[in-house]
Design a protein around this motif. Structure first.
Motif, PDB file in Angstrom:
ATOM      1  N   TYR A   6      -6.432   7.219   3.688  1.00 30.49           N
ATOM      2  CA  TYR A   6      -8.005   6.611   3.302  1.00 30.49           C
ATOM      3  C   TYR A   6      -7.633   5.930   2.407  1.00 30.49           C
ATOM      4  CZ  TYR A   6     -12.321   5.841   1.642  1.00 30.49           C
ATOM      5  OH  TYR A   6     -13.774   5.074   1.192  1.00 30.49           O
ATOM      6  N   ALA A   7      -6.711   6.344   1.342  1.00 31.82           N
ATOM      7  CA  ALA A   7      -6.576   5.711  -0.115  1.00 31.82           C
ATOM      8  C   ALA A   7      -5.857   4.239   0.358  1.00 31.82           C
ATOM      9  CB  ALA A   7      -5.461   6.536  -1.074  1.00 31.82           C
ATOM     10  N   ALA A   8      -4.745   4.323   1.358  1.00 26.03           N
ATOM     11  CA  ALA A   8      -4.207   3.338   1.694  1.00 26.03           C
ATOM     12  C   ALA A   8      -5.146   2.261   2.430  1.00 26.03           C
ATOM     13  CB  ALA A   8      -3.048   3.605   2.566  1.00 26.03           C
ATOM     14  N   LEU A   9      -5.983   2.694   2.989  1.00 30.14           N
ATOM     15  CA  LEU A   9      -6.802   1.760   3.687  1.00 30.14           C
ATOM     16  C   LEU A   9      -7.769   0.961   2.680  1.00 30.14           C
ATOM     17  CD1 LEU A   9      -8.415   3.563   6.698  1.00 30.14           C
ATOM     18  CD2 LEU A   9      -7.094   1.544   6.835  1.00 30.14           C
ATOM     19  N   ILE A  10      -8.134   1.746   1.665  1.00 23.75           N
ATOM     20  CA  ILE A  10      -8.940   0.963   0.769  1.00 23.75           C
ATOM     21  C   ILE A  10      -8.360   0.441  -0.354  1.00 23.75           C
ATOM     22  CG2 ILE A  10     -10.985   2.396   1.435  1.00 23.75           C
ATOM     23  CD1 ILE A  10     -10.639   3.691  -1.366  1.00 23.75           C
ATOM     24  N   GLU A  11      -7.025   0.837  -0.533  1.00 19.10           N
ATOM     25  CA  GLU A  11      -6.282   0.130  -1.681  1.00 19.10           C
ATOM     26  C   GLU A  11      -6.487  -1.499  -1.999  1.00 19.10           C
ATOM     27  OE1 GLU A  11      -3.858   0.908  -5.070  1.00 19.10           O
ATOM     28  OE2 GLU A  11      -4.599   2.330  -3.559  1.00 19.10           O
ATOM     29  N   PRO A  12      -6.355  -2.297  -0.893  1.00 22.95           N
ATOM     30  CA  PRO A  12      -6.608  -3.580  -1.209  1.00 22.95           C
ATOM     31  C   PRO A  12      -7.973  -4.165  -1.660  1.00 22.95           C
ATOM     32  CG  PRO A  12      -5.536  -2.962   1.010  1.00 22.95           C
ATOM     33  CD  PRO A  12      -5.943  -1.843   0.146  1.00 22.95           C
ATOM     34  N   SER A  13      -8.878  -3.422  -1.524  1.00 27.70           N
ATOM     35  CA  SER A  13     -10.331  -3.742  -1.764  1.00 27.70           C
ATOM     36  C   SER A  13     -10.776  -3.338  -2.982  1.00 27.70           C
ATOM     37  CB  SER A  13     -11.408  -3.366  -0.740  1.00 27.70           C
ATOM     38  OG  SER A  13     -11.359  -1.683  -0.714  1.00 27.70           O
ATOM     39  N   LEU A  14      -9.916  -2.596  -3.809  1.00 31.61           N
ATOM     40  CA  LEU A  14     -10.146  -1.925  -5.217  1.00 31.61           C
ATOM     41  C   LEU A  14     -10.002  -3.207  -6.146  1.00 31.61           C
ATOM     42  CD1 LEU A  14      -8.443   1.584  -4.946  1.00 31.61           C
ATOM     43  CD2 LEU A  14     -10.908   0.965  -4.799  1.00 31.61           C
ATOM     44  N   PRO A  15     -10.772  -3.095  -7.083  1.00 28.23           N
ATOM     45  CA  PRO A  15     -10.528  -4.053  -8.279  1.00 28.23           C
ATOM     46  C   PRO A  15      -9.290  -3.716  -9.207  1.00 28.23           C
ATOM     47  CG  PRO A  15     -12.259  -2.956  -8.772  1.00 28.23           C
ATOM     48  CD  PRO A  15     -11.884  -2.116  -7.326  1.00 28.23           C
TER      49      PRO A  15
END
Length: 88
Positions: free
Chosen positions: A78-87
């Motif tokens: 899950y962290a890998a999925l959302i990593e690109p969208s984190l500021p």
């Protein structure tokens, strides 16, 4: 009269925040965690690397808000999925 926005608790840091300021995640029947705005059981995280890392590294057997077992592998994916969208 304006309705108050619901308050949710971050699965990473445990702080309470307005629902609109948090990322929502849900658990699939197969046990995967996915970012979603769909119906069903869900959990919330702040959109920060600190909260995501705290969620991934937590020593938990199940996510109470999801009413499901959250394996470390599911949290890492899950962290890998959302990593690109984190500021930042």
């Amino acid at each position: 009269m304006k309705r108050a926005e619901p308050i949710r608790t971050c699965l990473g840091c445990g702080r309470r925040e307005k629902k609109g300021r948090l990322l929502r995640l849900t658990a699939t029947p197969q046990g995967r965690l996915i970012p979603a705005r769909s119906r069903g059981r869900g959990g919330y995280l702040h959109a920060s690397r600190e909260c995501v890392n705290a969620f991934v590294n937590a020593r938990m057997k199940n996510c109470r808000s999801l009413r499901a077992v959250c394996s470390r592998e599911a949290r890492v994916s899950y962290a890998a999925l959302i990593e690109p969208s984190l500021p930042g």
